[in-house]
Design a protein around this motif. Structure first.
Motif, short mmCIF file in Angstrom:
data_model
loop_
_atom_site.label_atom_id
_atom_site.label_comp_id
_atom_site.label_asym_id
_atom_site.label_seq_id
_atom_site.Cartn_x
_atom_site.Cartn_y
_atom_site.Cartn_z
N UNK A 4 29.83 2.05 -36.34
CA UNK A 4 30.20 1.72 -35.04
C UNK A 4 31.45 2.27 -34.46
N UNK A 5 32.45 2.09 -35.15
CA UNK A 5 33.79 2.46 -34.96
C UNK A 5 34.08 3.66 -35.04
N UNK A 6 33.30 4.48 -36.04
CA UNK A 6 33.26 6.10 -36.10
C UNK A 6 32.64 6.82 -35.05
N UNK A 7 31.61 6.06 -34.53
CA UNK A 7 30.74 6.83 -33.33
C UNK A 7 31.55 6.62 -32.02
N UNK A 8 32.19 5.51 -32.11
CA UNK A 8 33.12 5.34 -30.69
C UNK A 8 34.29 6.19 -30.74
N UNK A 9 34.87 6.35 -31.92
CA UNK A 9 35.88 7.42 -31.98
C UNK A 9 35.62 8.86 -31.56
N UNK A 10 34.33 9.12 -32.00
CA UNK A 10 33.88 10.40 -31.89
C UNK A 10 33.76 10.70 -30.42
N UNK A 11 33.24 9.63 -29.76
CA UNK A 11 32.82 9.95 -28.48
C UNK A 11 34.06 9.64 -27.40
N UNK A 12 34.79 8.83 -27.89
CA UNK A 12 36.30 8.58 -27.36
C UNK A 12 36.17 7.24 -26.33
N UNK A 13 34.80 6.54 -26.37
CA UNK A 13 34.68 5.14 -25.65
C UNK A 13 35.55 4.39 -25.86
N UNK A 14 35.95 3.87 -27.19
CA UNK A 14 36.98 2.88 -27.63
C UNK A 14 38.38 3.27 -27.10
N UNK A 15 38.94 4.54 -27.21
CA UNK A 15 40.21 4.71 -26.82
C UNK A 15 40.34 4.52 -25.32
N UNK A 16 39.30 4.96 -24.75
CA UNK A 16 39.50 4.78 -23.03
C UNK A 16 39.30 3.24 -22.78
N UNK A 17 38.68 2.57 -23.31
CA UNK A 17 38.67 0.96 -23.34
C UNK A 17 40.01 0.42 -23.59
N UNK A 18 40.42 0.73 -24.74
CA UNK A 18 41.82 0.08 -24.92
C UNK A 18 42.79 0.30 -24.20
N UNK A 19 43.06 1.56 -23.82
CA UNK A 19 43.97 2.39 -22.89
C UNK A 19 44.05 1.62 -21.63
N UNK A 20 42.82 1.08 -20.99
CA UNK A 20 42.88 0.39 -19.89
C UNK A 20 42.56 -1.07 -19.90
N UNK A 21 42.63 -1.65 -21.09
CA UNK A 21 42.46 -3.01 -21.31
C UNK A 21 43.69 -3.68 -20.73
N UNK A 22 43.90 -4.60 -19.97
CA UNK A 22 45.08 -5.20 -19.31
C UNK A 22 45.15 -6.64 -19.92
N UNK A 23 44.28 -7.12 -20.82
CA UNK A 23 44.54 -8.49 -21.52
C UNK A 23 46.03 -8.50 -22.40
N UNK A 24 46.32 -9.78 -22.29
CA UNK A 24 47.54 -9.93 -23.37
C UNK A 24 47.03 -9.98 -24.59
#
Length: 104
Positions: free
Chosen positions: A42-62
């Motif tokens: 799952x992590x590798x798939x998210x890295x390939x499509x870029x969805x995780x990075x977008x989510x992490x960069x827009x995450x404003x939680x502590x």
């Protein structure tokens, strides 16, 4: 990446905040290997499509409320970036002090 992933999971500190999912570091450590293998896919798939990075960069939680899965991924990426910076002598001057084990 399997060795990186398993190393990060085993090195996770216990008794840290789990995030909204409730999945703790301790739970990751005690997961069956087949679960960790599926999570790595799952992590590798998210890295390939870029969805995780977008989510992490827009995450404003502590930081304490960020999901442990994101913490695992960011640790793997951070270690790989540091390794590449050291191996290829990318950083110069005081910039290299951000690498693990390096002081100015």
């Amino acid at each position: 990446m399997v060795e990186d992933f398993l190393g990060v999971v085993l090195d996770l500190p216990d008794n840290k905040a789990a995030g909204l999912s409730g999945i703790t570091n301790k739970l990751w450590k005690h997961c069956d290997r087949s679960v960790l293998d599926l999570f790595l896919v799952l992590l590798n798939s998210c890295l390939i499509c870029g969805s995780v990075l977008e989510k992490v960069l827009t995450n404003t939680r502590p930081i304490a409320l960020i999901e442990t899965a994101y913490k695992i991924l960011s640790k793997i990426l951070s270690d790989r970036i540091s390794m590449a910076c050291s191996k290829y002598d990318i950083l110069r001057g005081n910039n290299f002090s951000v690498l693990k084990g390096i002081t100015t």
